[in-house]
Design an enzyme around this catalytic site. Structure first.
Site, PDB file in Angstrom:
ATOM      1  N   HIS A 144      27.855  -1.338  -4.851  1.00 40.18           N
ATOM      2  CA  HIS A 144      29.141  -0.838  -5.348  1.00 40.18           C
ATOM      3  C   HIS A 144      28.964   0.254  -6.419  1.00 40.18           C
ATOM      4  O   HIS A 144      28.084   0.190  -7.255  1.00 40.18           O
ATOM      5  CB  HIS A 144      29.968  -1.987  -5.930  1.00 40.18           C
ATOM      6  CG  HIS A 144      29.282  -2.664  -7.075  1.00 40.18           C
ATOM      7  ND1 HIS A 144      29.428  -2.259  -8.370  1.00 40.18           N
ATOM      8  CD2 HIS A 144      28.393  -3.687  -7.096  1.00 40.18           C
ATOM      9  CE1 HIS A 144      28.695  -3.016  -9.151  1.00 40.18           C
ATOM     10  NE2 HIS A 144      28.046  -3.881  -8.410  1.00 40.18           N
ATOM     11  N   HIS A 153      18.069  10.792   0.431  1.00 35.75           N
ATOM     12  CA  HIS A 153      17.716   9.891   1.532  1.00 35.75           C
ATOM     13  C   HIS A 153      17.348   8.535   0.944  1.00 35.75           C
ATOM     14  O   HIS A 153      16.411   8.443   0.143  1.00 35.75           O
ATOM     15  CB  HIS A 153      16.525  10.495   2.302  1.00 35.75           C
ATOM     16  CG  HIS A 153      16.015   9.642   3.432  1.00 35.75           C
ATOM     17  ND1 HIS A 153      14.969  10.049   4.227  1.00 35.75           N
ATOM     18  CD2 HIS A 153      16.374   8.415   3.900  1.00 35.75           C
ATOM     19  CE1 HIS A 153      14.713   9.113   5.143  1.00 35.75           C
ATOM     20  NE2 HIS A 153      15.549   8.105   4.959  1.00 35.75           N
TER      21      HIS A 153
HETATM   22  C1  LIG Z   1       4.362   7.744  -3.185  1.00 35.60           C
HETATM   23  C2  LIG Z   1       3.987   8.662  -2.049  1.00 35.60           C
HETATM   24  C3  LIG Z   1       4.982   9.842  -1.997  1.00 35.60           C
HETATM   25  C4  LIG Z   1       2.579   9.180  -2.312  1.00 35.60           C
HETATM   26  O1  LIG Z   1       2.174   9.963  -1.245  1.00 35.60           O
HETATM   27  P1  LIG Z   1       0.698  10.631  -1.313  1.00 35.60           P
HETATM   28  O2  LIG Z   1       0.604  11.481  -2.547  1.00 35.60           O
HETATM   29  O3  LIG Z   1       0.489  11.298   0.017  1.00 35.60           O
HETATM   30  O4  LIG Z   1      -0.215   9.365  -1.514  1.00 35.60           O
HETATM   31  P2  LIG Z   1      -1.570   8.956  -0.762  1.00 35.60           P
HETATM   32  O5  LIG Z   1      -1.229   8.336   0.554  1.00 35.60           O
HETATM   33  O6  LIG Z   1      -2.499  10.139  -0.781  1.00 35.60           O
HETATM   34  O7  LIG Z   1      -2.140   7.821  -1.710  1.00 35.60           O
HETATM   35  C5  LIG Z   1      -2.730   8.122  -2.973  1.00 35.60           C
HETATM   36  C6  LIG Z   1      -2.918   6.822  -3.726  1.00 35.60           C
HETATM   37  O8  LIG Z   1      -1.636   6.286  -4.081  1.00 35.60           O
HETATM   38  C7  LIG Z   1      -1.488   4.963  -3.540  1.00 35.60           C
HETATM   39  N1  LIG Z   1      -0.106   4.866  -3.088  1.00 35.60           N
HETATM   40  C8  LIG Z   1       0.506   5.611  -2.151  1.00 35.60           C
HETATM   41  N2  LIG Z   1       1.790   5.240  -2.028  1.00 35.60           N
HETATM   42  C9  LIG Z   1       1.988   4.256  -2.887  1.00 35.60           C
HETATM   43  C10 LIG Z   1       3.123   3.467  -3.196  1.00 35.60           C
HETATM   44  N3  LIG Z   1       4.286   3.662  -2.590  1.00 35.60           N
HETATM   45  N4  LIG Z   1       2.998   2.523  -4.153  1.00 35.60           N
HETATM   46  C11 LIG Z   1       1.806   2.308  -4.772  1.00 35.60           C
HETATM   47  N5  LIG Z   1       0.702   3.038  -4.513  1.00 35.60           N
HETATM   48  C12 LIG Z   1       0.786   3.994  -3.582  1.00 35.60           C
HETATM   49  C13 LIG Z   1      -2.492   4.879  -2.396  1.00 35.60           C
HETATM   50  O9  LIG Z   1      -2.878   3.561  -2.152  1.00 35.60           O
HETATM   51  C14 LIG Z   1      -3.616   5.731  -2.931  1.00 35.60           C
HETATM   52  O10 LIG Z   1      -4.339   4.950  -3.853  1.00 35.60           O
HETATM   53  P3  LIG Z   1      -5.920   5.182  -4.073  1.00 35.60           P
HETATM   54  O11 LIG Z   1      -6.071   6.601  -4.543  1.00 35.60           O
HETATM   55  O12 LIG Z   1      -6.285   4.151  -5.095  1.00 35.60           O
HETATM   56  O13 LIG Z   1      -6.544   4.949  -2.728  1.00 35.60           O
HETATM   57  C15 LIG Z   1       4.054   7.955  -0.672  1.00 35.60           C
HETATM   58  O14 LIG Z   1       2.947   7.090  -0.453  1.00 35.60           O
HETATM   59  C16 LIG Z   1       5.308   7.141  -0.453  1.00 35.60           C
HETATM   60  O15 LIG Z   1       5.451   5.962  -0.855  1.00 35.60           O
HETATM   61  N6  LIG Z   1       6.290   7.797   0.215  1.00 35.60           N
HETATM   62  C17 LIG Z   1       7.527   7.193   0.620  1.00 35.60           C
HETATM   63  C18 LIG Z   1       7.603   7.267   2.146  1.00 35.60           C
HETATM   64  C19 LIG Z   1       8.906   6.771   2.687  1.00 35.60           C
HETATM   65  O16 LIG Z   1       9.418   5.720   2.326  1.00 35.60           O
HETATM   66  N7  LIG Z   1       9.486   7.565   3.595  1.00 35.60           N
HETATM   67  C20 LIG Z   1      10.723   7.247   4.238  1.00 35.60           C
HETATM   68  C21 LIG Z   1      10.494   7.142   5.718  1.00 35.60           C
HETATM   69  S1  LIG Z   1      11.982   6.874   6.608  1.00 35.60           S
END
Ligand SMILES: CC(C)(COP(=O)(O)OP(=O)(O)OC[C@H]1O[C@@H](n2cnc3c(N)ncnc32)[C@H](O)[C@@H]1OP(=O)(O)O)[C@@H](O)C(=O)NCCC(=O)NCCS
Length: 215
Positions: A144, A153
């Site tokens: 709400h 998004h």
């Molecule tokens: C947070 C986010 C943007 C980071 O993306 P990124 O910079 O490409 O991250 P990486 O995949 O390279 O991961 C880097 C580090 O962060 C960690 N990490 C990534 N996402 C994380 C999250 N959501 N929470 C905690 N840690 C996370 C990874 O484990 C990695 O750790 P390490 O270096 O110890 O191995 C992404 O992981 C995320 O959560 N995006 C949201 C996606 C989503 O919900 N999309 C909607 C689809 S409909």
């Protein structure tokens, strides 16, 4: 783009026949929801796509200008790109339509803009505002009095408590939770599974429980 107090299954315009800009995965999700909501999907506009056997709706040539009968929703997951394409299409006369999955709940008191997608089992509760170009994805909860600004998004399964504000083009990642009355700025990213307990400035990426800024 306009906003109006509409919340019905095909709100945004009286369109019965629509086209979808974006033939990717999200485009297919939106097309399926549109048909379940009783809309007729003519096909996809997508200058980058080539027709594939997996594509269930035809690729249509993108018109240079749109006539009043063409109702369009932009189904591009990237928020900035969805905004840019939407503004371009509006400049060429397109009329934006909404696609609300029939198994979503959008409160009659919610305000829904134009070009909005609400997925299956998603909730936009009492007096929530979904601004233009917003996606509330599968099973996401917008409680709400939340205000979701243009082209943000709310990803699948994310949950926003009451009176949360989410800025323009911000992504609240899959399964994230946000405490009541938090403000998340524009162009921010909330990582998958994060728990947001403090306001988030513009442009920041935060992850974790509780969420903290990524360096
Ligand atoms: C947070 C986010 C943007 C980071 O993306 P990124 O910079 O490409 O991250 P990486 O995949 O390279 O991961 C880097 C580090 O962060 C960690 N990490 C990534 N996402 C994380 C999250 N959501 N929470 C905690 N840690 C996370 C990874 O484990 C990695 O750790 P390490 O270096 O110890 O191995 C992404 O992981 C995320 O959560 N995006 C949201 C996606 C989503 O919900 N999309 C909607 C689809 S409909």
């Amino acid at each position: 783009v306009t906003s109006s107090r509409e919340s019905h299954a095909t709100a945004g315009s009286a369109a019965r026949t629509i086209c979808i800009f974006g033939a990717g995965d999200h485009g297919h999700v939106v097309a399926e929801a549109a048909e379940l909501a009783g809309l007729r999907v003519l096909g996809f506009f997508d200058d980058r796509a080539t027709a594939s056997p997996l594509q269930r709706w035809p690729l249509l040539p993108t018109p240079a200008t749109f006539d009043a009968d063409t109702h369009v929703i932009v189904a591009i997951g990237d928020n900035a790109m969805r905004e840019a394409v939407t503004l371009d299409l509006l400049g060429r006369g397109a009329i934006l339509t909404n696609v609300i999955h029939p198994r979503a709940f959008v409160s009659p008191s919610a305000i829904v803009g134009a070009g909005v997608f609400v997925g299956p089992l998603a909730v936009a509760h009492t007096d929530a505002k979904l601004s233009d170009g917003v996606i509330v994805n599968s099973g996401a909860i917008v409680e709400h009095h939340c205000i979701i600004e243009n082209f943000a998004h709310i990803a699948p399964g994310a949950a926003l408590a009451g009176r949360v504000r989410v800025g323009q083009r911000t992504l609240v990642g899959i399964g994230a939770s946000v405490r009541p009355a938090i403000t998340i700025g524009c162009d921010a990213i909330i990582g998958a599974g994060a728990a947001v307990v403090r306001d988030v400035p513009d442009g920041e990426t935060q992850t974790g429980v509780p969420a903290t800024t990524r360096s």
